[in-house]
Design an enzyme around this catalytic site. Structure first.
Site, PDB file in Angstrom:
ATOM      1  N   PRO A 191     -33.705  -5.743 -95.663  1.00  0.00           N
ATOM      2  CA  PRO A 191     -34.591  -5.953 -94.744  1.00  0.00           C
ATOM      3  C   PRO A 191     -35.405  -4.722 -94.742  1.00  0.00           C
ATOM      4  CG  PRO A 191     -32.197  -6.166 -94.095  1.00  0.00           C
ATOM      5  CD  PRO A 191     -32.232  -5.689 -95.370  1.00  0.00           C
ATOM      6  N   CYS A 382     -37.230   7.656 -52.679  1.00  0.00           N
ATOM      7  CA  CYS A 382     -38.052   6.703 -52.436  1.00  0.00           C
ATOM      8  C   CYS A 382     -37.581   5.475 -51.644  1.00  0.00           C
ATOM      9  CB  CYS A 382     -38.596   6.370 -53.717  1.00  0.00           C
ATOM     10  SG  CYS A 382     -40.716   5.939 -53.335  1.00  0.00           S
ATOM     11  N   MET A 385     -34.730   6.882 -49.729  1.00  0.00           N
ATOM     12  CA  MET A 385     -34.902   7.500 -48.676  1.00  0.00           C
ATOM     13  C   MET A 385     -35.163   6.459 -47.224  1.00  0.00           C
ATOM     14  SD  MET A 385     -38.195  10.081 -47.465  1.00  0.00           S
ATOM     15  CE  MET A 385     -38.850   9.541 -46.069  1.00  0.00           C
ATOM     16  N   HIS A 508     -40.233  11.140 -56.562  1.00  0.00           N
ATOM     17  CA  HIS A 508     -39.250  10.883 -57.431  1.00  0.00           C
ATOM     18  C   HIS A 508     -38.940  12.130 -58.372  1.00  0.00           C
ATOM     19  CE1 HIS A 508     -39.396   6.181 -57.418  1.00  0.00           C
ATOM     20  NE2 HIS A 508     -40.611   6.737 -56.864  1.00  0.00           N
ATOM     21  N   GLU A 510     -36.595  12.357 -60.294  1.00  0.00           N
ATOM     22  CA  GLU A 510     -36.066  12.023 -61.762  1.00  0.00           C
ATOM     23  C   GLU A 510     -36.976  12.280 -62.877  1.00  0.00           C
ATOM     24  OE1 GLU A 510     -36.774   9.917 -59.270  1.00  0.00           O
ATOM     25  OE2 GLU A 510     -37.105   7.968 -60.118  1.00  0.00           O
TER      26      GLU A 510
END
Ligand code: GLN
Length: 535
Positions: A191, A382, A385, A508, A510
């Site tokens: 491949p 977000c 909350m 955010h 994160e």
């Protein structure tokens, strides 16, 4: 002048081009080079902001408010430097700018074509980040798999760029798969040979092969790949399945990927790689002292990629706390008033996830209620909350039909509502409150304790906001706004008085957690969850 490394993919998708690109960048950065990574995506959406998370995973947002591919999250988490709008380009955006130029008459009556106009625009965008001397090396990941129809203009642009810049300034790393056939008890190179041939058809000879494999590739296989794919044996790099993506830079270092790239680009070695922070993180991550279980309440749970940055933030914060974090998804649609305790009582903390639209909302509200009443640590991000606010309005303030106007336009008590400026916008793409905004934190609040700072900035991606008309009512009843945008007065964080750890944030967090800078709110939430577990 910046030098360029292109990362192409062959054989199948999902081989982890983003992780290989980020790992190489990390190693080069650790050797003192200034490096950035960009991604070119061959789809026609102008950006992934309008894509459902099921389609393309999480939409990652940069400081400057670009809605981008989730691979940019990996770039930032690995490199610990911010990316921007220029780091993610789609076919849609390329066409958009070419068509805009055409409408303005910039092409002076010429027929506008894929070659040269689209390819020129690709080449221009590729070199944008390299213009100001900010970087020594720019790594460009080409989305998709070689052989895809939509990749062709990118490969042609790459071929031309290589010719223009010279092969010492522009190299190609091709990531492929070496499958193991159990029946034959053999690793298979065919491949990869085909995929390199496909690349050769476009006029591109790869310089380096990075081979994803489940089992180590032998010297004989390396020789075979080198011979048939026309690369040096030393440029056949094994990328064996790793326990964690954070092992990959070290595995690539063992394979000398960084020095191979440095040699091919004719760069002068700066120093031995300095990776002590990275190694320290890995040591902590792999040797936890204890374990916590966090429930992630969301509606895109079938696909881990939908909450990519949240999962990664838990890994970073867990390492700080020397704690293994087991994150278990809980489908918000499955939570009802009756079964909330049954679903949630086994957890040490819950995170209610960001999201859009009506589906799963009631479950999130029940989860918030359960956490608020039971003292279970709660982290709402977000929409998470916003749900905490709606729940408090309904069940503590007894405000009838309290809701977000996103779910119910005519809500009697719109405790979450759209700001006037946002109402005027009709387009979907790029119209939210996006990117970095400042936030002032109230002293002695949980958020202030976590950040140990009173002034922060965080990234946003939402349309609706806490409705300040209700501010005093909330505060009096014990839901305290503890973060405010200093310019607009918008509420950015709320906490519940008397609860061990109940925090909702409109932004955010994160998106800003990295290996070297784990996010303080995730660290604090985990600490609270560990305390809860110990009680
Ligand atoms: N749907 C909400 C809003 O637009 C929350 C968005 C989010 O969670 N990212 O305000």
């Amino acid at each position: 002048m910046a030098k360029y490394v292109f990362v192409t993919g062959g054989v199948t998708s999902s081989l982890g081009k983003g992780i290989i690109a980020a790992s190489l960048a990390k190693l080069l950065q650790a050797r003192g080079f200034k490096v950035t990574i960009q991604k070119f995506d061959p789809y026609i959406n102008v950006d992934p902001g309008t894509l459902n998370p099921y389609e393309h995973g999480e939409c990652y947002v940069t400081e400057d408010g670009a809605e981008t591919d989730l691979d940019l999250g990996h770039y930032e988490r690995f490199l610990n430097i911010p990316t921007s709008q220029a780091n993610n380009v789609t076919t849609g955006r390329i066409y958009q700018s070419v068509i805009e130029k055409e409408r303005k008459g910039d092409y002076l009556g010429k027929t506008v074509q894929v070659v040269p106009h689209i390819t020129n625009e690709i080449k221009r965008r590729v070199q944008l980040l390299g213009q100001n001397g900010d970087y020594d090396i720019i790594i460009t990941e080409l989305g998709g798999t070689v052989g895809d129809i939509e990749s062709l203009p990118y490969l042609e642009a790459l071929r031309q760029l290589r010719w223009e810049l010279g092969r010492d300034n522009c190299i190609v790393l091709h990531l492929t798969l070496i499958p193991y056939l159990n029946a034959a008890k053999e690793l298979k190179t065919k491949p990869t040979q085909h995929s390199v041939k496909e690349l050769l058809k476009t006029g591109i000879q790869p310089d380096i092969l990075v081979c994803r494999c489940e089992r180590p590739i032998t010297q004989a296989i390396r020789r075979k790949l080198a011979l048939f794919c026309n690369v040096e044996i030393a440029a056949v790099i094994q990328s064996i399945d790793a326990e964690t993506i954070y092992d990959v830079p070290l595995l690539m270092q063992e394979e000398n990927l960084d020095s191979t790239v440095i040699a091919k680009l004719r760069l002068i070695e700066k120093r031995d790689p300095k990776l002590d922070k990275w190694e320290n993180f890995l040591k902590r991550f792999k040797n936890p002292d204890s374990e916590v279980t966090i429930g992630l309440v969301g509606k895109y749970n079938e696909l881990q990629d939908a909450y990519k940055s949240i999962y990664e933030s838990f890994i970073h914060a867990g390492a700080v706390n020397r704690c293994k974090v087991k994150v278990k998804p809980i489908h918000s649609e499955a939570i009802t008033a009756e079964n909330a305790a049954e679903h949630l009582s086994g957890f040490d903390g819950i995170l209610v996830a960001p999201g859009f639209g009506e589906r799963g909302i009631e479950g999130k509200l029940h989860a918030a209620k359960y956490a608020r009443e039971s003292g279970l640590p709660y982290f709402g991000i977000c929409l998470g909350m916003q749900c905490a606010v709606i729940e408090f309005a309904r069940n503590v303030l007894n405000l009838e039909n309290a809701h977000s106007t996103e779910m119910e336009e005519q809500a009697q008590n719109p405790v979450i509502a759209m700001m006037e400026e946002q109402k005027k916008i009709k387009n979907m793409g790029g119209t939210m409150r996006l990117g970095s905004y400042p936030c002032d934190l109230k002293e002695n609040s949980l958020v202030h304790q976590a950040y140990r700072e009173a002034k922060i900035t965080e990234r946003h991606r939402h349309r609706y906001e806490f409705n300040n008309k209700y501010l005093e009512q909330f505060e009096e009843a014990g839901m305290i706004p503890t973060g405010f945008n200093p310019d607009t007065g918008l509420v950015e964080a709320v906490e519940v008085k008397g609860h061990p750890w109940f925090v909702g944030v409109q932004f955010h967090p994160e998106l800003k957690s990295t290996v070297e800078n784990p996010h303080p709110l995730f660290v604090a939430f985990l600490k609270a969850s560990m305390d809860y577990r110990d009680k």
